[in-house]
Design an enzyme around this catalytic site. Structure first.
Site, short mmCIF file in Angstrom:
data_model
loop_
_atom_site.label_atom_id
_atom_site.label_comp_id
_atom_site.label_asym_id
_atom_site.label_seq_id
_atom_site.Cartn_x
_atom_site.Cartn_y
_atom_site.Cartn_z
N SER A 147 0.74 -1.49 0.14
CA SER A 147 0.27 -0.06 0.32
C SER A 147 0.85 1.16 0.41
O SER A 147 2.27 1.12 0.91
CB SER A 147 -0.81 0.05 0.95
OG SER A 147 -0.48 0.79 2.72
N ASP A 148 0.44 1.88 -0.27
CA ASP A 148 0.98 3.19 -0.83
C ASP A 148 0.85 3.78 0.97
O ASP A 148 0.15 3.39 2.27
CB ASP A 148 0.14 4.69 -0.87
CG ASP A 148 1.12 5.85 -1.65
OD1 ASP A 148 2.30 6.07 -0.62
OD2 ASP A 148 1.59 6.73 -2.31
N CYS A 149 1.55 4.84 2.09
CA CYS A 149 2.15 5.11 3.79
C CYS A 149 0.57 5.39 3.71
O CYS A 149 0.11 6.80 3.61
CB CYS A 149 3.22 5.90 3.57
SG CYS A 149 4.46 4.69 2.79
#
Length: 621
Positions: A147-149
Protein backbone atom coordinates in the site's frame (compact mmCIF):
# COMPACT_ATOMS: atom_id res chain seq x y z
CA UNK A 1 25.00 2.37 1.19
CA UNK A 2 23.37 -0.87 2.34
CA UNK A 3 26.77 -2.36 3.19
CA UNK A 4 27.49 0.47 5.62
CA UNK A 5 24.01 0.52 7.15
CA UNK A 6 22.73 3.62 5.38
CA UNK A 7 20.04 2.10 3.16
CA UNK A 8 17.95 -0.98 2.50
CA UNK A 9 17.71 -2.96 -0.70
CA UNK A 10 14.03 -2.30 -1.49
CA UNK A 11 13.30 1.00 -3.19
CA UNK A 12 9.74 2.14 -3.78
CA UNK A 13 10.55 3.65 -7.12
CA UNK A 14 9.86 4.52 -9.93
CA UNK A 15 6.85 6.80 -9.85
CA UNK A 16 5.38 6.12 -13.28
CA UNK A 17 1.90 7.60 -13.31
CA UNK A 18 0.84 9.14 -16.59
CA UNK A 19 0.72 12.92 -16.52
CA UNK A 20 -2.94 13.39 -17.41
CA UNK A 21 -3.17 16.97 -16.16
CA UNK A 22 -0.37 19.58 -16.35
CA UNK A 23 -1.20 20.94 -12.90
CA UNK A 24 -0.34 17.77 -10.98
CA UNK A 25 2.16 18.52 -8.22
CA UNK A 26 4.01 15.25 -8.71
CA UNK A 27 4.91 16.03 -12.32
CA UNK A 28 8.54 16.23 -11.18
CA UNK A 29 8.45 12.51 -10.33
CA UNK A 30 6.90 11.26 -13.57
CA UNK A 31 8.34 10.43 -17.00
CA UNK A 32 5.64 12.07 -19.10
CA UNK A 33 2.21 11.78 -20.67
CA UNK A 34 2.56 8.92 -23.16
CA UNK A 35 1.71 5.33 -22.13
CA UNK A 36 4.34 3.73 -24.39
CA UNK A 37 7.10 6.11 -23.28
CA UNK A 38 6.24 5.59 -19.60
CA UNK A 39 6.20 1.82 -20.03
CA UNK A 40 9.66 1.84 -21.61
CA UNK A 41 10.96 4.19 -18.92
CA UNK A 42 9.53 2.10 -16.08
CA UNK A 43 10.67 -1.29 -17.39
CA UNK A 44 14.16 0.07 -18.13
CA UNK A 45 14.36 1.73 -14.71
CA UNK A 46 13.35 -1.51 -12.99
CA UNK A 47 15.77 -3.67 -14.94
CA UNK A 48 18.57 -1.24 -14.13
CA UNK A 49 17.92 -1.55 -10.39
CA UNK A 50 17.08 -5.22 -10.22
CA UNK A 51 18.86 -7.21 -12.85
CA UNK A 52 21.45 -9.85 -12.20
CA UNK A 53 22.62 -12.63 -14.47
CA UNK A 54 20.33 -14.97 -12.54
CA UNK A 55 16.79 -13.75 -13.28
CA UNK A 56 15.46 -15.20 -10.02
CA UNK A 57 17.81 -13.07 -7.92
CA UNK A 58 17.64 -9.32 -7.31
CA UNK A 59 20.33 -6.67 -7.00
CA UNK A 60 17.82 -4.14 -5.61
CA UNK A 61 14.03 -4.55 -5.47
CA UNK A 62 12.15 -1.84 -7.36
CA UNK A 63 8.49 -0.86 -7.08
CA UNK A 64 6.18 0.58 -9.73
CA UNK A 65 3.75 3.10 -8.27
CA UNK A 66 1.07 4.42 -7.80
CA UNK A 67 -1.42 1.88 -9.10
CA UNK A 68 -3.68 3.23 -10.63
CA UNK A 69 -5.35 6.29 -12.22
CA UNK A 70 -3.70 8.45 -9.57
CA UNK A 71 -2.85 12.04 -10.42
CA UNK A 72 -4.78 14.37 -8.12
CA UNK A 73 -3.02 15.32 -4.89
CA UNK A 74 -4.49 18.52 -3.51
CA UNK A 75 -6.34 20.72 -5.98
CA UNK A 76 -8.70 23.42 -4.78
CA UNK A 77 -9.56 21.43 -1.66
CA UNK A 78 -9.87 18.05 -3.40
CA UNK A 79 -7.38 15.73 -1.69
CA UNK A 80 -6.05 12.41 -2.93
CA UNK A 81 -7.20 10.65 0.24
CA UNK A 82 -10.88 11.08 -0.64
CA UNK A 83 -10.73 11.43 -4.42
CA UNK A 84 -12.80 8.98 -6.43
CA UNK A 85 -11.41 8.82 -9.97
CA UNK A 86 -14.24 8.10 -12.39
CA UNK A 87 -12.51 6.33 -15.26
CA UNK A 88 -14.03 4.70 -18.33
CA UNK A 89 -13.06 1.15 -19.25
CA UNK A 90 -11.59 2.55 -22.46
CA UNK A 91 -9.37 5.11 -20.74
CA UNK A 92 -8.28 2.55 -18.18
CA UNK A 93 -7.21 0.12 -20.89
CA UNK A 94 -5.34 2.44 -23.25
CA UNK A 95 -4.13 5.21 -20.91
CA UNK A 96 -3.73 4.31 -17.24
CA UNK A 97 -2.88 0.60 -17.31
CA UNK A 98 -0.43 0.00 -20.21
CA UNK A 99 2.68 1.35 -18.46
CA UNK A 100 2.00 -0.69 -15.32
CA UNK A 101 1.57 -3.76 -17.50
CA UNK A 102 4.95 -3.07 -19.13
CA UNK A 103 6.55 -2.63 -15.71
CA UNK A 104 5.32 -6.05 -14.59
CA UNK A 105 5.56 -8.08 -17.81
CA UNK A 106 8.69 -6.50 -19.34
CA UNK A 107 10.47 -5.17 -16.26
CA UNK A 108 9.59 -8.10 -13.97
CA UNK A 109 9.28 -5.65 -11.10
CA UNK A 110 9.52 -6.99 -7.54
CA UNK A 111 6.60 -4.96 -6.19
CA UNK A 112 3.72 -2.68 -7.10
CA UNK A 113 2.29 0.01 -4.84
CA UNK A 114 -1.45 0.70 -4.84
CA UNK A 115 -2.54 4.32 -4.51
CA UNK A 116 -4.62 6.40 -2.08
CA UNK A 117 -7.51 7.18 -4.41
CA UNK A 118 -10.57 5.22 -5.31
CA UNK A 119 -11.29 4.19 -8.89
CA UNK A 120 -14.98 4.08 -9.73
CA UNK A 121 -15.93 3.88 -6.07
CA UNK A 122 -13.44 1.26 -4.86
CA UNK A 123 -10.14 2.03 -3.10
CA UNK A 124 -7.34 0.69 -5.27
CA UNK A 125 -5.79 -1.13 -2.29
CA UNK A 126 -9.12 -2.91 -1.73
CA UNK A 127 -9.90 -3.71 -5.36
CA UNK A 128 -9.64 -7.48 -5.84
CA UNK A 129 -9.94 -7.18 -9.59
CA UNK A 130 -7.06 -4.70 -9.85
CA UNK A 131 -4.78 -6.53 -7.41
CA UNK A 132 -5.47 -10.26 -7.60
CA UNK A 133 -7.21 -10.21 -10.97
CA UNK A 134 -4.98 -7.99 -13.09
CA UNK A 135 -1.61 -7.82 -11.31
CA UNK A 136 -1.47 -11.45 -10.19
CA UNK A 137 -3.61 -13.47 -12.59
CA UNK A 138 -3.31 -11.55 -15.86
CA UNK A 139 0.17 -9.99 -15.63
CA UNK A 140 1.75 -12.65 -13.36
CA UNK A 141 3.41 -10.26 -10.89
CA UNK A 142 6.47 -11.96 -9.39
CA UNK A 143 6.67 -10.04 -6.12
CA UNK A 144 4.58 -8.33 -3.48
CA UNK A 145 1.84 -5.68 -3.49
CA UNK A 146 2.30 -2.83 -1.01
CA UNK A 147 0.00 0.00 0.00
CA UNK A 148 0.98 3.62 -0.26
CA UNK A 149 1.93 4.82 3.19
CA UNK A 150 -1.06 4.77 5.55
CA UNK A 151 -3.47 4.29 2.63
CA UNK A 152 -5.09 1.32 4.43
CA UNK A 153 -5.75 3.66 7.34
CA UNK A 154 -7.13 6.19 4.84
CA UNK A 155 -9.64 3.63 3.56
CA UNK A 156 -11.18 3.43 7.02
CA UNK A 157 -10.65 6.84 8.59
CA UNK A 158 -10.89 9.16 5.56
CA UNK A 159 -12.97 7.29 2.99
CA UNK A 160 -15.19 5.43 5.49
CA UNK A 161 -15.31 2.56 3.03
CA UNK A 162 -15.97 -0.05 5.74
CA UNK A 163 -17.75 0.01 9.09
CA UNK A 164 -14.94 -1.42 11.23
CA UNK A 165 -11.14 -1.48 11.17
CA UNK A 166 -11.23 -5.27 10.93
CA UNK A 167 -13.36 -5.07 7.79
CA UNK A 168 -10.79 -2.72 6.27
CA UNK A 169 -8.00 -5.11 7.10
CA UNK A 170 -10.01 -7.95 5.59
CA UNK A 171 -11.02 -6.21 2.38
CA UNK A 172 -7.44 -5.18 1.60
CA UNK A 173 -5.79 -8.51 2.45
CA UNK A 174 -8.49 -10.48 0.64
CA UNK A 175 -8.07 -8.22 -2.40
CA UNK A 176 -4.43 -9.26 -2.63
CA UNK A 177 -2.50 -6.72 -0.57
CA UNK A 178 0.70 -8.22 0.87
CA UNK A 179 2.24 -5.36 2.83
CA UNK A 180 0.94 -2.28 4.63
CA UNK A 181 3.19 0.75 4.63
CA UNK A 182 1.89 1.74 8.04
CA UNK A 183 0.60 0.09 11.21
CA UNK A 184 -3.08 -0.42 10.40
CA UNK A 185 -2.79 -4.09 9.46
CA UNK A 186 -0.42 -4.74 12.34
CA UNK A 187 -3.07 -3.42 14.71
CA UNK A 188 -6.23 -4.93 13.22
CA UNK A 189 -5.44 -8.10 11.25
CA UNK A 190 -5.45 -10.51 14.19
CA UNK A 191 -9.00 -9.57 15.16
CA UNK A 192 -10.03 -9.84 11.51
CA UNK A 193 -8.74 -13.43 11.56
CA UNK A 194 -10.39 -14.21 14.90
CA UNK A 195 -13.76 -12.96 13.65
CA UNK A 196 -13.53 -14.99 10.46
CA UNK A 197 -13.11 -12.06 8.07
CA UNK A 198 -9.70 -13.23 6.91
CA UNK A 199 -8.50 -16.80 6.50
CA UNK A 200 -5.04 -17.76 7.65
CA UNK A 201 -4.19 -18.91 4.13
CA UNK A 202 -4.39 -15.27 2.99
CA UNK A 203 -1.82 -14.30 5.64
CA UNK A 204 0.41 -17.13 4.46
CA UNK A 205 0.14 -15.83 0.91
CA UNK A 206 1.09 -12.28 1.87
CA UNK A 207 4.02 -13.35 4.06
CA UNK A 208 5.26 -15.70 1.35
CA UNK A 209 5.28 -12.96 -1.29
CA UNK A 210 7.22 -10.66 1.04
CA UNK A 211 9.78 -13.25 2.11
CA UNK A 212 10.42 -14.47 -1.41
CA UNK A 213 11.60 -10.97 -2.33
CA UNK A 214 13.91 -10.95 0.71
CA UNK A 215 15.28 -14.30 -0.42
CA UNK A 216 15.85 -13.08 -3.96
CA UNK A 217 17.77 -10.13 -2.50
CA UNK A 218 20.07 -12.48 -0.59
CA UNK A 219 19.00 -11.57 2.94
CA UNK A 220 19.44 -15.17 4.08
CA UNK A 221 22.64 -15.96 2.20
CA UNK A 222 25.04 -15.31 5.06
CA UNK A 223 27.64 -12.59 5.54
CA UNK A 224 26.76 -9.87 2.96
CA UNK A 225 30.44 -8.91 2.76
CA UNK A 226 31.06 -12.23 1.05
CA UNK A 227 28.29 -11.75 -1.50
CA UNK A 228 28.55 -10.34 -5.00
CA UNK A 229 28.38 -6.66 -3.98
CA UNK A 230 29.87 -7.05 -0.51
CA UNK A 231 33.00 -5.05 -1.30
CA UNK A 232 31.15 -1.89 -2.32
CA UNK A 233 31.27 1.06 0.07
CA UNK A 234 31.85 4.82 0.40
CA UNK A 235 34.84 4.67 -1.95
CA UNK A 236 32.45 3.73 -4.77
CA UNK A 237 30.17 6.73 -4.24
CA UNK A 238 30.78 10.04 -6.02
CA UNK A 239 33.44 8.67 -8.34
CA UNK A 240 34.43 10.91 -11.28
CA UNK A 241 32.51 8.59 -13.62
CA UNK A 242 29.36 8.97 -11.53
CA UNK A 243 29.63 12.75 -11.43
CA UNK A 244 30.14 12.87 -15.19
CA UNK A 245 27.08 10.68 -15.63
CA UNK A 246 25.01 13.15 -13.62
CA UNK A 247 26.21 15.95 -15.88
CA UNK A 248 25.56 13.92 -19.03
CA UNK A 249 22.04 13.03 -17.89
CA UNK A 250 21.34 16.73 -17.34
CA UNK A 251 22.71 17.62 -20.79
CA UNK A 252 20.55 15.03 -22.50
CA UNK A 253 17.47 16.27 -20.64
CA UNK A 254 17.72 19.91 -21.77
CA UNK A 255 15.18 20.92 -24.42
CA UNK A 256 15.75 23.84 -26.79
CA UNK A 257 12.33 25.41 -27.37
CA UNK A 258 13.23 28.56 -29.30
CA UNK A 259 16.36 29.68 -31.14
CA UNK A 260 15.67 32.61 -33.44
CA UNK A 261 18.28 33.15 -36.13
CA UNK A 262 20.42 30.38 -34.61
CA UNK A 263 21.32 32.70 -31.74
CA UNK A 264 22.62 29.83 -29.62
CA UNK A 265 25.23 28.59 -29.04
CA UNK A 266 27.13 31.58 -27.72
CA UNK A 267 30.80 32.14 -28.49
CA UNK A 268 33.19 33.13 -25.71
CA UNK A 269 35.28 34.88 -28.36
CA UNK A 270 32.59 37.48 -29.00
CA UNK A 271 30.66 37.53 -25.72
CA UNK A 272 32.54 39.32 -22.94
CA UNK A 273 29.86 39.65 -20.27
CA UNK A 274 26.58 37.95 -19.41
CA UNK A 275 23.89 39.12 -17.00
CA UNK A 276 22.56 36.10 -15.10
CA UNK A 277 19.21 37.00 -13.58
CA UNK A 278 16.37 35.21 -11.86
CA UNK A 279 15.26 33.41 -8.69
CA UNK A 280 16.62 30.08 -9.99
CA UNK A 281 19.96 31.42 -11.25
CA UNK A 282 22.02 30.36 -8.24
CA UNK A 283 20.02 27.58 -6.61
CA UNK A 284 21.39 24.28 -5.38
CA UNK A 285 18.83 22.04 -3.70
CA UNK A 286 16.05 23.12 -6.08
CA UNK A 287 17.91 21.43 -8.93
CA UNK A 288 17.47 17.92 -7.53
CA UNK A 289 13.70 17.84 -7.09
CA UNK A 290 12.06 15.66 -4.44
CA UNK A 291 12.65 12.17 -3.06
CA UNK A 292 16.22 13.20 -3.65
CA UNK A 293 19.51 11.68 -2.65
CA UNK A 294 22.45 13.54 -1.14
CA UNK A 295 24.44 15.10 -4.01
CA UNK A 296 28.18 14.74 -4.29
CA UNK A 297 28.48 18.46 -5.02
CA UNK A 298 26.56 21.25 -6.71
CA UNK A 299 27.25 23.39 -9.76
CA UNK A 300 24.61 26.10 -9.96
CA UNK A 301 23.65 27.82 -13.22
CA UNK A 302 25.54 30.94 -12.15
CA UNK A 303 28.63 28.90 -11.32
CA UNK A 304 28.46 26.94 -14.56
CA UNK A 305 28.11 30.05 -16.71
CA UNK A 306 30.80 31.91 -14.77
CA UNK A 307 33.31 29.25 -15.81
CA UNK A 308 33.01 30.52 -19.39
CA UNK A 309 32.50 34.28 -19.21
CA UNK A 310 32.30 37.26 -16.85
CA UNK A 311 28.90 37.41 -15.21
CA UNK A 312 26.76 40.06 -13.55
CA UNK A 313 24.28 38.49 -11.13
CA UNK A 314 20.93 39.82 -9.96
CA UNK A 315 18.24 37.69 -8.37
CA UNK A 316 15.30 39.77 -9.59
CA UNK A 317 12.86 37.97 -7.30
CA UNK A 318 13.60 37.03 -3.72
CA UNK A 319 11.85 33.68 -4.24
CA UNK A 320 10.25 31.59 -6.95
CA UNK A 321 6.80 32.62 -5.69
CA UNK A 322 7.84 36.21 -6.48
CA UNK A 323 5.08 38.25 -4.83
CA UNK A 324 5.05 41.98 -5.74
CA UNK A 325 6.91 43.00 -2.59
CA UNK A 326 9.77 40.63 -3.47
CA UNK A 327 10.21 41.82 -7.06
CA UNK A 328 13.49 43.73 -7.43
CA UNK A 329 13.38 45.10 -10.94
CA UNK A 330 15.95 47.89 -10.71
CA UNK A 331 18.95 45.69 -9.97
CA UNK A 332 17.86 43.18 -12.62
CA UNK A 333 17.31 45.81 -15.31
CA UNK A 334 20.61 47.52 -14.52
CA UNK A 335 22.47 44.23 -14.88
CA UNK A 336 20.76 43.51 -18.21
CA UNK A 337 21.56 46.98 -19.50
CA UNK A 338 25.29 46.49 -18.84
CA UNK A 339 25.91 43.02 -20.27
CA UNK A 340 26.34 41.81 -23.85
CA UNK A 341 23.82 39.01 -23.28
CA UNK A 342 21.17 38.37 -20.62
CA UNK A 343 20.28 34.91 -19.36
CA UNK A 344 17.08 34.77 -17.30
CA UNK A 345 16.55 31.66 -15.17
CA UNK A 346 13.04 31.35 -13.78
CA UNK A 347 10.46 28.62 -13.20
CA UNK A 348 9.34 26.60 -10.20
CA UNK A 349 10.45 24.55 -7.23
CA UNK A 350 8.76 22.49 -4.55
CA UNK A 351 6.95 25.54 -3.18
CA UNK A 352 5.04 25.51 -6.49
CA UNK A 353 4.78 21.83 -7.46
CA UNK A 354 5.30 18.71 -5.36
CA UNK A 355 3.46 15.90 -3.61
CA UNK A 356 0.31 17.27 -1.93
CA UNK A 357 0.66 20.55 -3.86
CA UNK A 358 -1.07 20.77 -7.24
CA UNK A 359 -0.94 23.95 -9.27
CA UNK A 360 -4.01 26.06 -10.04
CA UNK A 361 -2.43 28.08 -12.87
CA UNK A 362 -0.12 27.42 -15.81
CA UNK A 363 1.38 30.91 -15.72
CA UNK A 364 4.82 31.58 -14.29
CA UNK A 365 4.48 32.05 -10.51
CA UNK A 366 3.87 35.51 -9.06
CA UNK A 367 5.59 38.37 -10.85
CA UNK A 368 8.06 36.22 -12.82
CA UNK A 369 6.48 37.12 -16.17
CA UNK A 370 6.86 40.80 -15.30
CA UNK A 371 10.50 40.21 -14.42
CA UNK A 372 11.11 38.46 -17.75
CA UNK A 373 9.38 41.13 -19.85
CA UNK A 374 10.88 44.12 -18.05
CA UNK A 375 14.40 42.72 -18.13
CA UNK A 376 14.07 41.78 -21.79
CA UNK A 377 12.99 45.31 -22.65
CA UNK A 378 15.90 46.80 -20.67
CA UNK A 379 18.60 44.44 -21.90
CA UNK A 380 21.43 45.76 -24.06
CA UNK A 381 21.64 42.53 -26.02
CA UNK A 382 19.53 39.47 -26.80
CA UNK A 383 17.96 37.41 -24.02
CA UNK A 384 18.06 33.69 -23.31
CA UNK A 385 15.17 32.46 -21.16
CA UNK A 386 15.75 29.29 -19.10
CA UNK A 387 12.83 27.51 -17.46
CA UNK A 388 13.66 25.28 -14.48
CA UNK A 389 10.55 23.27 -13.67
CA UNK A 390 8.84 19.93 -14.08
CA UNK A 391 5.46 21.11 -15.37
CA UNK A 392 5.03 23.25 -18.44
CA UNK A 393 4.05 26.91 -18.44
CA UNK A 394 2.10 29.18 -20.72
CA UNK A 395 5.03 31.34 -21.82
CA UNK A 396 3.39 32.54 -25.02
CA UNK A 397 4.42 36.11 -24.07
CA UNK A 398 8.09 35.06 -24.20
CA UNK A 399 7.69 32.87 -27.25
CA UNK A 400 6.48 35.89 -29.23
CA UNK A 401 8.93 38.43 -27.74
CA UNK A 402 11.59 39.30 -30.33
CA UNK A 403 14.05 40.38 -27.63
CA UNK A 404 14.01 36.82 -26.28
CA UNK A 405 16.07 34.98 -28.86
CA UNK A 406 16.21 31.56 -27.23
CA UNK A 407 14.26 29.52 -24.68
CA UNK A 408 15.53 26.41 -22.88
CA UNK A 409 13.67 24.04 -20.56
CA UNK A 410 16.01 22.22 -18.18
CA UNK A 411 13.60 20.38 -15.85
CA UNK A 412 15.18 19.86 -12.46
CA UNK A 413 18.62 19.01 -13.84
CA UNK A 414 20.36 17.49 -10.82
CA UNK A 415 23.55 18.30 -8.96
CA UNK A 416 25.56 19.49 -11.98
CA UNK A 417 22.67 21.12 -13.81
CA UNK A 418 24.45 24.45 -13.96
CA UNK A 419 27.45 22.92 -15.73
CA UNK A 420 25.16 21.08 -18.18
CA UNK A 421 23.30 24.31 -18.94
CA UNK A 422 26.58 26.08 -19.68
CA UNK A 423 27.68 23.17 -21.90
CA UNK A 424 24.56 23.69 -24.01
CA UNK A 425 24.57 27.50 -24.06
CA UNK A 426 28.24 27.72 -25.07
CA UNK A 427 28.02 24.91 -27.59
CA UNK A 428 30.18 22.12 -26.24
CA UNK A 429 26.99 20.04 -26.22
CA UNK A 430 24.31 20.07 -28.92
CA UNK A 431 20.85 19.84 -27.28
CA UNK A 432 18.80 16.80 -28.24
CA UNK A 433 16.03 16.67 -25.62
CA UNK A 434 12.36 16.38 -26.53
CA UNK A 435 9.40 17.43 -24.39
CA UNK A 436 7.82 14.43 -22.64
CA UNK A 437 4.67 16.48 -21.96
CA UNK A 438 2.36 18.95 -23.68
CA UNK A 439 2.68 22.59 -22.63
CA UNK A 440 -0.90 23.90 -22.49
CA UNK A 441 -2.25 27.46 -22.60
CA UNK A 442 -3.55 29.03 -19.40
CA UNK A 443 -7.10 28.69 -20.76
CA UNK A 444 -6.81 24.94 -20.09
CA UNK A 445 -6.45 25.50 -16.35
CA UNK A 446 -9.20 28.14 -16.40
CA UNK A 447 -11.78 25.94 -18.11
CA UNK A 448 -10.97 22.30 -17.34
CA UNK A 449 -11.50 20.67 -13.96
CA UNK A 450 -8.47 18.73 -12.79
CA UNK A 451 -10.84 16.12 -11.35
CA UNK A 452 -12.37 15.34 -14.76
CA UNK A 453 -10.59 12.09 -15.63
CA UNK A 454 -11.78 11.87 -19.23
CA UNK A 455 -9.01 11.61 -21.79
CA UNK A 456 -11.09 11.94 -24.93
CA UNK A 457 -12.58 15.21 -26.23
CA UNK A 458 -16.30 15.92 -26.16
CA UNK A 459 -17.34 18.26 -28.95
CA UNK A 460 -20.84 18.67 -27.51
CA UNK A 461 -19.47 20.45 -24.43
CA UNK A 462 -16.23 21.88 -25.79
CA UNK A 463 -14.12 19.56 -23.65
CA UNK A 464 -10.76 19.48 -25.49
CA UNK A 465 -9.36 16.15 -24.32
CA UNK A 466 -5.98 15.55 -22.70
CA UNK A 467 -2.42 14.87 -23.80
CA UNK A 468 -1.17 14.95 -27.37
CA UNK A 469 -3.13 11.76 -28.11
CA UNK A 470 -6.49 13.48 -27.72
CA UNK A 471 -6.07 17.22 -27.10
CA UNK A 472 -7.83 19.27 -29.77
CA UNK A 473 -6.57 22.69 -28.67
CA UNK A 474 -3.40 24.52 -29.70
CA UNK A 475 -0.52 23.85 -27.30
CA UNK A 476 2.19 26.33 -26.38
CA UNK A 477 4.66 23.56 -27.21
CA UNK A 478 3.64 20.02 -28.22
CA UNK A 479 4.74 16.68 -26.84
CA UNK A 480 7.94 15.55 -28.53
CA UNK A 481 9.08 19.07 -29.44
CA UNK A 482 12.73 20.01 -29.27
CA UNK A 483 15.26 21.87 -31.45
CA UNK A 484 18.93 21.29 -32.22
CA UNK A 485 21.93 23.35 -33.28
CA UNK A 486 22.06 21.26 -36.43
CA UNK A 487 19.38 20.18 -38.91
CA UNK A 488 18.07 16.74 -39.74
CA UNK A 489 16.19 15.34 -42.70
CA UNK A 490 13.98 12.27 -42.87
CA UNK A 491 13.52 10.40 -46.14
CA UNK A 492 12.57 7.02 -47.58
CA UNK A 493 9.88 6.09 -45.08
CA UNK A 494 9.00 2.53 -46.02
CA UNK A 495 6.25 0.23 -44.78
CA UNK A 496 3.92 -2.34 -46.39
CA UNK A 497 0.97 -0.84 -48.23
CA UNK A 498 -1.26 -3.78 -47.34
CA UNK A 499 -1.26 -6.06 -44.30
CA UNK A 500 -3.50 -9.10 -44.58
CA UNK A 501 -4.95 -10.60 -41.41
CA UNK A 502 -6.11 -14.20 -41.64
CA UNK A 503 -9.49 -13.85 -39.96
CA UNK A 504 -11.15 -16.65 -41.91
CA UNK A 505 -14.58 -16.00 -43.39
CA UNK A 506 -15.92 -13.90 -40.49
CA UNK A 507 -15.27 -10.51 -42.11
CA UNK A 508 -15.34 -11.57 -45.78
CA UNK A 509 -19.12 -11.61 -46.10
CA UNK A 510 -19.93 -8.69 -43.83
CA UNK A 511 -18.32 -5.35 -43.09
CA UNK A 512 -16.15 -5.35 -39.97
CA UNK A 513 -14.82 -2.07 -38.58
CA UNK A 514 -12.68 -3.86 -35.99
CA UNK A 515 -11.61 -7.34 -34.98
CA UNK A 516 -10.20 -8.68 -31.73
CA UNK A 517 -6.51 -8.01 -31.13
CA UNK A 518 -6.15 -11.27 -29.22
CA UNK A 519 -6.97 -13.81 -31.96
CA UNK A 520 -4.69 -16.62 -33.11
CA UNK A 521 -3.97 -14.63 -36.26
CA UNK A 522 -1.90 -12.29 -34.07
CA UNK A 523 0.86 -14.87 -33.72
CA UNK A 524 3.96 -13.66 -35.57
CA UNK A 525 1.94 -10.94 -37.33
CA UNK A 526 4.56 -8.23 -37.76
CA UNK A 527 6.44 -6.16 -40.31
CA UNK A 528 9.20 -3.57 -40.50
CA UNK A 529 9.08 0.21 -40.86
CA UNK A 530 12.26 1.85 -42.15
CA UNK A 531 13.32 5.47 -42.41
CA UNK A 532 16.53 7.26 -43.34
CA UNK A 533 17.64 10.12 -41.11
CA UNK A 534 20.50 12.43 -42.06
CA UNK A 535 22.32 15.23 -40.27
CA UNK A 536 22.24 18.01 -42.86
CA UNK A 537 24.06 20.58 -40.72
CA UNK A 538 27.62 21.35 -39.72
CA UNK A 539 27.53 20.11 -36.11
CA UNK A 540 27.39 16.58 -34.71
CA UNK A 541 24.06 15.94 -33.06
CA UNK A 542 21.48 13.43 -31.87
CA UNK A 543 17.96 13.00 -33.13
CA UNK A 544 15.19 11.13 -31.37
CA UNK A 545 13.26 9.37 -34.12
CA UNK A 546 9.63 9.16 -32.99
CA UNK A 547 7.31 6.78 -34.85
CA UNK A 548 3.58 7.52 -34.49
CA UNK A 549 0.61 5.74 -35.96
CA UNK A 550 -2.91 6.99 -36.59
CA UNK A 551 -5.74 4.43 -36.81
CA UNK A 552 -9.07 4.85 -38.62
CA UNK A 553 -11.69 6.96 -36.86
CA UNK A 554 -13.41 4.22 -34.87
CA UNK A 555 -14.08 3.86 -31.14
CA UNK A 556 -12.92 7.43 -30.58
CA UNK A 557 -9.35 6.24 -31.11
CA UNK A 558 -6.32 8.48 -30.41
CA UNK A 559 -5.47 11.14 -32.95
CA UNK A 560 -2.02 9.58 -33.01
CA UNK A 561 -0.02 7.25 -30.80
CA UNK A 562 3.72 6.85 -30.21
CA UNK A 563 4.78 3.24 -30.85
CA UNK A 564 8.59 3.53 -31.04
CA UNK A 565 11.47 5.91 -30.41
CA UNK A 566 15.19 5.68 -30.96
CA UNK A 567 17.93 8.27 -30.48
CA UNK A 568 20.41 8.38 -33.35
CA UNK A 569 23.82 10.12 -33.13
CA UNK A 570 25.07 11.56 -36.40
CA UNK A 571 28.16 13.41 -37.56
CA UNK A 572 27.67 16.26 -40.07
CA UNK A 573 26.11 14.87 -43.27
CA UNK A 574 26.11 11.35 -41.88
CA UNK A 575 22.97 9.28 -42.50
CA UNK A 576 21.61 6.15 -40.86
CA UNK A 577 18.62 3.91 -41.36
CA UNK A 578 16.30 3.30 -38.43
CA UNK A 579 14.37 0.03 -38.56
CA UNK A 580 11.36 -0.62 -36.32
CA UNK A 581 9.67 -3.99 -35.97
CA UNK A 582 5.93 -3.42 -35.65
CA UNK A 583 3.90 -6.09 -33.88
CA UNK A 584 0.47 -5.56 -35.42
CA UNK A 585 -1.74 -6.68 -32.54
CA UNK A 586 0.41 -5.14 -29.81
CA UNK A 587 1.44 -1.87 -31.43
CA UNK A 588 -1.52 -1.05 -33.68
CA UNK A 589 -4.42 -2.10 -31.48
CA UNK A 590 -6.85 0.33 -29.89
CA UNK A 591 -9.28 0.03 -26.98
CA UNK A 592 -12.99 0.00 -27.59
CA UNK A 593 -15.57 1.45 -25.23
CA UNK A 594 -15.67 -1.76 -23.17
CA UNK A 595 -11.91 -1.75 -22.70
CA UNK A 596 -11.32 -4.58 -25.15
CA UNK A 597 -8.33 -4.51 -27.47
CA UNK A 598 -9.28 -4.25 -31.14
CA UNK A 599 -7.60 -3.94 -34.51
CA UNK A 600 -9.25 -1.34 -36.71
CA UNK A 601 -9.56 -2.46 -40.31
CA UNK A 602 -9.00 0.03 -43.08
CA UNK A 603 -6.55 2.86 -43.70
CA UNK A 604 -3.90 3.63 -41.09
CA UNK A 605 -0.88 5.89 -41.29
CA UNK A 606 2.62 6.17 -39.86
CA UNK A 607 4.27 9.52 -39.15
CA UNK A 608 7.93 10.32 -38.60
CA UNK A 609 8.69 14.04 -38.59
CA UNK A 610 7.12 15.54 -41.71
CA UNK A 611 6.79 12.17 -43.47
CA UNK A 612 3.60 10.13 -43.61
CA UNK A 613 2.98 6.64 -44.95
CA UNK A 614 -0.47 5.10 -45.41
CA UNK A 615 -1.20 1.40 -45.16
CA UNK A 616 -4.26 -0.83 -45.00
CA UNK A 617 -5.17 -3.57 -42.54
CA UNK A 618 -7.43 -5.99 -44.41
CA UNK A 619 -9.06 -9.32 -43.48
CA UNK A 620 -8.30 -12.41 -45.54
CA UNK A 621 -8.83 -16.16 -45.49
Amino acid sequence: MYNVGKAGLTFWSPTMNLLRDPRWGRTLETPGEDPYLIGKYASGYVRGLQQLDDKDRLKVAACCKHYTAYDVDNWKGVERYKFNAIVTKQDMEDTFQPAFKSCVTEGNVASVMCSYNQVNGTPTCADKNLLSGVLRDQWKLNGYIVSDCDSVDVIFNAQRYTKTPEETAAVTINAGLDLDCGVFLANHTLKAIQTGLVKEVEIDRAVTHNFIVLMRLGFFDGDPRKQRYGSLGPKDVCTPAHEELAREAARQGIVLLKNDNKFLPLSTRTIKSVAVIGPQANVTHDMIGNYEGIPCSYITPLQGLSEHVNTIYAKGCASVLCPPENLHLDDAKNAAAQADITILIVGANRSVEEESRDRVSLLLPGQQATLVSEVANASKGPVVLVIMSAGGFDISFAKSNDKISSILWIGYPGQHGGAALADVIFGSYNPSGRLPITWYPESFSENILMTDMRMRPDTSTGYPGRTYRFYTGTPIYPFGYGLSYTTFKYSRLKAPRLVNISTGTACLFKHCETISATGSYCNDLSFQVRVRVQNTGTRPGAKSVLLYFTPPHVHNAPRKQLISFEKVYLEPWEAKHVVVKVDVCRDLSIADEEGERKLALGIHSFQIGNLQKYFVLEPSL
